[in-house]
Design a protein around this motif. Sequence first.
Motif, PDB file in Angstrom:
ATOM      1  N   LYS A  94    -113.717   9.400 -48.788  1.00 18.05           N
ATOM      2  CA  LYS A  94    -112.436   9.763 -48.184  1.00 18.05           C
ATOM      3  C   LYS A  94    -111.636   8.542 -47.760  1.00 18.05           C
ATOM      4  N   ASN A  95    -112.319   7.474 -47.333  1.00 19.61           N
ATOM      5  CA  ASN A  95    -111.596   6.254 -46.958  1.00 19.61           C
ATOM      6  C   ASN A  95    -111.013   5.562 -48.187  1.00 19.61           C
ATOM      7  N   LYS A  96    -111.734   5.590 -49.287  1.00 23.12           N
ATOM      8  CA  LYS A  96    -111.209   5.021 -50.531  1.00 23.12           C
ATOM      9  C   LYS A  96    -109.988   5.802 -50.968  1.00 23.12           C
ATOM     10  N   ALA A  97    -110.037   7.123 -50.832  1.00 25.64           N
ATOM     11  CA  ALA A  97    -108.896   7.952 -51.192  1.00 25.64           C
ATOM     12  C   ALA A  97    -107.681   7.584 -50.351  1.00 25.64           C
ATOM     13  N   SER A  98    -107.900   7.402 -49.079  1.00 23.42           N
ATOM     14  CA  SER A  98    -106.818   7.039 -48.172  1.00 23.42           C
ATOM     15  C   SER A  98    -106.226   5.681 -48.540  1.00 23.42           C
ATOM     16  N   ASN A  99    -107.090   4.716 -48.828  1.00 23.23           N
ATOM     17  CA  ASN A  99    -106.620   3.390 -49.217  1.00 23.23           C
ATOM     18  C   ASN A  99    -105.837   3.430 -50.526  1.00 23.23           C
ATOM     19  N   LEU A 100    -106.306   4.211 -51.487  1.00 19.73           N
ATOM     20  CA  LEU A 100    -105.602   4.330 -52.764  1.00 19.73           C
ATOM     21  C   LEU A 100    -104.220   4.935 -52.573  1.00 19.73           C
ATOM     22  N   LYS A 101    -104.151   6.002 -51.781  1.00 23.78           N
ATOM     23  CA  LYS A 101    -102.863   6.664 -51.562  1.00 23.78           C
ATOM     24  C   LYS A 101    -101.877   5.739 -50.869  1.00 23.78           C
ATOM     25  N   ALA A 102    -102.353   4.980 -49.890  1.00 27.74           N
ATOM     26  CA  ALA A 102    -101.472   4.066 -49.167  1.00 27.74           C
ATOM     27  C   ALA A 102    -100.962   2.960 -50.081  1.00 27.74           C
ATOM     28  N   LEU A 144    -110.531  14.921 -55.397  1.00 30.35           N
ATOM     29  CA  LEU A 144    -111.777  14.203 -55.668  1.00 30.35           C
ATOM     30  C   LEU A 144    -112.472  13.783 -54.380  1.00 30.35           C
ATOM     31  N   ALA A 145    -111.695  13.449 -53.363  1.00 33.58           N
ATOM     32  CA  ALA A 145    -112.299  13.103 -52.076  1.00 33.58           C
ATOM     33  C   ALA A 145    -112.938  14.335 -51.440  1.00 33.58           C
ATOM     34  N   LYS A 146    -112.288  15.471 -51.610  1.00 33.97           N
ATOM     35  CA  LYS A 146    -112.827  16.716 -51.056  1.00 33.97           C
ATOM     36  C   LYS A 146    -114.154  17.088 -51.720  1.00 33.97           C
ATOM     37  N   LYS A 147    -114.281  16.812 -53.028  1.00 34.25           N
ATOM     38  CA  LYS A 147    -115.502  17.116 -53.764  1.00 34.25           C
ATOM     39  C   LYS A 147    -116.543  16.003 -53.657  1.00 34.25           C
ATOM     40  N   ASN A 148    -116.243  14.952 -52.889  1.00 32.65           N
ATOM     41  CA  ASN A 148    -117.137  13.807 -52.704  1.00 32.65           C
ATOM     42  C   ASN A 148    -117.393  13.030 -53.989  1.00 32.65           C
TER      43      ASN A 148
END
Length: 83
Positions: A66-74, A58-62
């Motif tokens: 991308k920062n939200k994706a990183s925060n969610l994964k962490a 989903l981050a790749k498709k905008n």
Amino acid sequence: MANHQSSKKRIRQDEKKRLENKYYAKTMRNALKKLRAATEKEAAVAELPKVTSMIDRLAKKNVIHKNKASNLKASLASHVNKL
């Protein structure tokens, strides 16, 4: 209201994209809730790569930033480690 054929087409395309993005974002949120609600560590560890992959796509498709994706994964990784 749009006058040109191309702008009418753009409106139709944007509506389709909006609905698709909304569907995938909702699917991701449901997966996050399911993972956060997991009480068994084995199940959560098995589910984490699937959810992480979904977030990355989903981050790749905008759909999400991308920062939200990183925060969610962490935050998910730390949650699973605490189980």
